[in-house]
Design an enzyme around this catalytic site. Structure first.
Site, PDB file in Angstrom:
ATOM      1  N   GLY A  43       0.829  -1.203   0.000  1.00  0.00           N
ATOM      2  CA  GLY A  43       0.000   0.000   0.000  1.00  0.00           C
ATOM      3  C   GLY A  43       0.857   1.244   0.000  1.00  0.00           C
ATOM      4  O   GLY A  43       2.065   1.182   0.267  1.00  0.00           O
ATOM      5  N   PRO A  44       0.270   2.379  -0.313  1.00  0.00           N
ATOM      6  CA  PRO A  44       1.032   3.632  -0.327  1.00  0.00           C
ATOM      7  C   PRO A  44       1.491   4.014   1.080  1.00  0.00           C
ATOM      8  O   PRO A  44       0.957   3.514   2.078  1.00  0.00           O
ATOM      9  CB  PRO A  44       0.015   4.646  -0.880  1.00  0.00           C
ATOM     10  CG  PRO A  44      -1.326   4.048  -0.573  1.00  0.00           C
ATOM     11  CD  PRO A  44      -1.152   2.570  -0.656  1.00  0.00           C
ATOM     12  N   GLY A  86       1.816   5.567   4.611  1.00  0.00           N
ATOM     13  CA  GLY A  86       0.860   6.170   5.537  1.00  0.00           C
ATOM     14  C   GLY A  86      -0.493   5.516   5.594  1.00  0.00           C
ATOM     15  O   GLY A  86      -1.384   5.999   6.304  1.00  0.00           O
ATOM     16  N   GLY A 100      -1.248   2.578   6.850  1.00  0.00           N
ATOM     17  CA  GLY A 100      -1.470   1.798   8.073  1.00  0.00           C
ATOM     18  C   GLY A 100      -0.866   0.410   8.070  1.00  0.00           C
ATOM     19  O   GLY A 100      -1.335  -0.461   8.816  1.00  0.00           O
ATOM     20  N   LYS A 101       0.186   0.171   7.281  1.00  0.00           N
ATOM     21  CA  LYS A 101       0.782  -1.167   7.241  1.00  0.00           C
ATOM     22  C   LYS A 101       1.435  -1.514   8.578  1.00  0.00           C
ATOM     23  O   LYS A 101       1.197  -2.587   9.140  1.00  0.00           O
ATOM     24  CB  LYS A 101       1.811  -1.240   6.107  1.00  0.00           C
ATOM     25  CG  LYS A 101       1.221  -1.031   4.717  1.00  0.00           C
ATOM     26  CD  LYS A 101       2.248  -1.194   3.627  1.00  0.00           C
ATOM     27  CE  LYS A 101       3.298  -0.110   3.655  1.00  0.00           C
ATOM     28  NZ  LYS A 101       2.759   1.221   3.345  1.00  0.00           N
ATOM     29  N   HIS A 160      -6.387  36.321 -10.922  1.00  0.00           N
ATOM     30  CA  HIS A 160      -5.936  34.975 -11.307  1.00  0.00           C
ATOM     31  C   HIS A 160      -6.782  33.909 -10.616  1.00  0.00           C
ATOM     32  O   HIS A 160      -7.308  32.992 -11.267  1.00  0.00           O
ATOM     33  CB  HIS A 160      -4.452  34.823 -10.938  1.00  0.00           C
ATOM     34  CG  HIS A 160      -3.863  33.508 -11.308  1.00  0.00           C
ATOM     35  ND1 HIS A 160      -3.071  33.328 -12.417  1.00  0.00           N
ATOM     36  CD2 HIS A 160      -3.939  32.288 -10.719  1.00  0.00           C
ATOM     37  CE1 HIS A 160      -2.695  32.069 -12.496  1.00  0.00           C
ATOM     38  NE2 HIS A 160      -3.203  31.411 -11.469  1.00  0.00           N
ATOM     39  N   GLU A 161      -6.909  34.015  -9.295  1.00  0.00           N
ATOM     40  CA  GLU A 161      -7.692  33.024  -8.547  1.00  0.00           C
ATOM     41  C   GLU A 161      -9.172  33.123  -8.890  1.00  0.00           C
ATOM     42  O   GLU A 161      -9.879  32.106  -8.925  1.00  0.00           O
ATOM     43  CB  GLU A 161      -7.479  33.209  -7.037  1.00  0.00           C
ATOM     44  CG  GLU A 161      -6.036  33.048  -6.569  1.00  0.00           C
ATOM     45  CD  GLU A 161      -5.440  31.700  -6.945  1.00  0.00           C
ATOM     46  OE1 GLU A 161      -6.195  30.714  -7.065  1.00  0.00           O
ATOM     47  OE2 GLU A 161      -4.213  31.632  -7.154  1.00  0.00           O
ATOM     48  N   ASP A 174       0.447  25.983 -13.223  1.00  0.00           N
ATOM     49  CA  ASP A 174      -0.766  25.572 -13.940  1.00  0.00           C
ATOM     50  C   ASP A 174      -0.418  25.024 -15.318  1.00  0.00           C
ATOM     51  O   ASP A 174      -0.955  23.992 -15.745  1.00  0.00           O
ATOM     52  CB  ASP A 174      -1.724  26.763 -14.082  1.00  0.00           C
ATOM     53  CG  ASP A 174      -2.168  27.317 -12.733  1.00  0.00           C
ATOM     54  OD1 ASP A 174      -2.224  26.530 -11.777  1.00  0.00           O
ATOM     55  OD2 ASP A 174      -2.450  28.519 -12.651  1.00  0.00           O
TER      56      ASP A 174
END
Length: 599
Positions: A199-200, A202, A204-205, A421-422, A497
């Protein structure tokens, strides 16, 4: 070892202090004069008494003062004074006494003789002890460094693991097999040799492995893959043998190897071939897990986030019979994880964990734990007694975009550009149905960004269609288009972007087959050095003509998104200006304030 060193130091200090007091302070307490000066005082009839202590003379004068002198050995004091010219009359006026021999004199003589021998013996003893300790360390160098847990006092159980229900069930069966093996053996089932958790980072392994330790009720050995590898060849293999020997003596038991990719990488992957310490360690692991001696009740549980680089011999059934995938949790899983992490924390009545779970798509367990902790820190910084929903909202933005930088001084012209812009991003997102809803727009700098527009999906998304890609591309173009429409010039603010848009468009063409001109094909093969675990290049399996067509398609897709954003903002220029002015005035617009503009 520390106590013995401290004891040696204290003994040496005591001996030195004793010798200093006996020989130095005693000598410095009285004045010392030459024997000729004593004869002179005797001739002047100034001496009252002389006390003889071996060769030391303690002379008391008639004015009640005392001085010290020394005489020659084997000659009496009277004879010495007579030789120095003191008259018989003056000699008869002096009272001479001999001091009794002190009980310490014999001890001092013995101490003076034995002390050097004791110090030399202590020095050699210390050296031998050090050499013996180094020898023990050399003998223990090949011993396993695994930590053993008996499971009598579990700190983590399966109740503390959430969001990975299927993985939890798979691992719970392992624990049940160890507790009740007859239930499975009666049906002809055998105990799995190994379980590989994938698993990726973080997700919980390691936490799940701790839960196995707490639930199993059998000895549990925990070790990291990096602890096997040393610079000396053969040490890793020796530690593997010792680890499995310990496990067999305590069977049934569980061995947990965290980050097994540190030793389990594909063999022969080094430059020019490889046969190093890591490979010998891996060979020993392969033999121990499924060699000739297989009648052991030892289960190996391993964790990695890079299963693609592991050796195929390690992954085959008989060694790792099960591969348990711990993926990113869905909304329900995130809510369960949040419920675990908020235990013991005072929450305000307005905290809605389902809403927090909805606003955190893509977060893994470690991210959610960090989110709750950041919210608690924010509440403590504000001297609050409870954690409110406001702290959770700010913690989400802090984890995603970084901390606010309100102290950053931005010129008014640049602030105006950032606001437009935002506003361009937010307006395009609002008017394209396929875009995710706008959650927040702000011109307050966070992390490396001068401002940000945060959009969150309504539901967790596992598949992404072409219309969604095209909508996201138009949204990315919205900021640059707004700058061009309002100020008739462009800035570097849209560089990130453009980078994201170009990569997204190229992936649509070369990886997802979303180009009508090139068809449903994948172009390019990625080359990786497995021993580095990094992509080092892409092998072109297509011609120059196809490469030119790929570039044309990428350009066409990006330009279509740019034109789409331009049309939307030109037609809604008044709304763009209204949003920008609100941002300049309030700096931040949440979802409700943003939606109110369109009411």
């Amino acid at each position: 070892m520390r106590w013995s060193r401290a004891l040696y130091a204290v003994l040496i200090l005591v001996v030195l202090a004793f010798l200093y007091g006996v020989f130095v302070l005693r000598a410095e307490s009285r004045d010392t004069i030459e024997i000729s000066k004593v004869a002179e005082l005797a001739n002047k009839n100034q001496i009252d008494t002389i006390t003889v202590d071996q060769n030391e003379l303690v002379i008391k004068l008639k004015n009640n003062s005392e001085v010290v002198s020394n005489k020659e050995p084997e000659i009496g004091i009277i004879e010495t004074l007579r030789i120095l010219g003191v008259s018989e009359e003056n000699l008869s006026a002096i009272k001479v006494s001999v001091a009794p021999r002190s009980a310490w004199d014999g001890w001092l003589t013995v101490l003076g003789t034995l002390l050097p021998l004791i110090l030399i013996g202590g020095f050699f003893f210390f050296i031998l002890r050090q050499a013996q300790g180094a020898g023990n360390q050399a003998l223990n160098f090949g011993k396993s460094r695994a930590r053993m847990f008996t499971g009598d006092k579990p700190t983590v159980t399966f109740d503390d693991v959430a969001g990975v229900d299927e993985a939890r069930q798979e691992l719970a069966e392992i624990v049940e097999f160890l507790r009740e093996p007859e239930k499975f053996i009666s049906l002809g089932a055998r105990i799995p040799k190994g379980v590989l958790m994938v698993g990726p980072p973080g997700c919980g392994k390691t936490l799940t492995a701790k839960a196995i330790s707490g639930e199993a009720g059998v000895p549990f050995f925990s070790i990291s893959g990096s602890e096997f590898v040393e610079m000396f060849v053969g040490v890793g293999a020796s530690r593997v043998r010792d680890l499995f020997d310990q496990a067999k003596r305590n069977s049934p038991c569980i061995i947990f190897m965290d980050e097994i990719d540190a030793v389990g990488r594909h063999r022969g992957a080094g430059l020019g071939g490889s046969h190093d310490e890591r490979e010998q360690t891996l060979n020993q692991i392969l033999v121990e897990m499924d060699g000739f001696d297989t009648d052991t009740n030892v289960i190996v549980v391993a964790a990695t986030n890079r299963p693609d680089i592991l050796d195929p011999a390690l992954l085959r059934p008989g060694r790792f019979d099960r591969r348990v995938v711990l993926d990113r949790p869905d909304r329900k899983g995130r809510e369960q994880i949040l419920n675990i992490h908020v235990k013991g924390k005072p929450l305000a009545s307005n905290v809605d964990l389902p809403v927090v779970a909805k606003q955190t798509p893509g977060f893994v367990g470690a991210d959610l734990e960090n989110l709750v902790n950041e919210a608690a820190i924010l509440a403590a910084r504000r001297n609050k007694k409870q954690i409110s929903m406001l702290e959770f909202q700010e913690a989400i933005e802090k984890v995603i975009a970084g901390p606010e930088r309100k102290s950053r001084i931005i010129p008014e012209k640049e602030r105006n550009i950032i606001a437009h812009h935002e506003a361009g991003h937010a307006l395009v997102m609002k008017l394209i149905p396929e875009c995710d809803p706008v959650h927040k727009v702000s011109i307050i700098a966070r992390g490396m960004a001068g401002g940000y527009t945060l959009s969150l999906p309504v539901d967790d998304r596992y598949l992404k269609n072409q219309s969604k890609f095209e909508a996201d591309l138009a949204a990315l173009m919205g900021g640059r288009v707004a700058e061009e429409i309002i100020f008739d010039e462009i800035t570097t603010g849209a560089s990130n972007d453009l980078d994201r848009a170009t990569k997204m468009a190229r992936a649509m063409v070369t990886q997802y087959g979303m180009s009508q001109k090139l068809g449903p094909l994948i172009f390019g093969e990625k080359d990786e050095l497995v021993f580095l675990g990094k992509e080092i290049g892409e092998q072109r399996n297509y011609s120059e003509e196809i490469a030119r067509q790929i570039d044309h398609e990428v350009r066409r897709i990006v330009e279509a998104a740019y034109n789409r954003a331009t049309q939307i903002l030109q037609e809604n220029k008044a709304k763009l200006e209204e949003i920008a002015q609100r941002l300049l005035k309030e700096e931040t617009l949440d979802a409700q304030s943003f939606e109110a503009i369109f009411a």
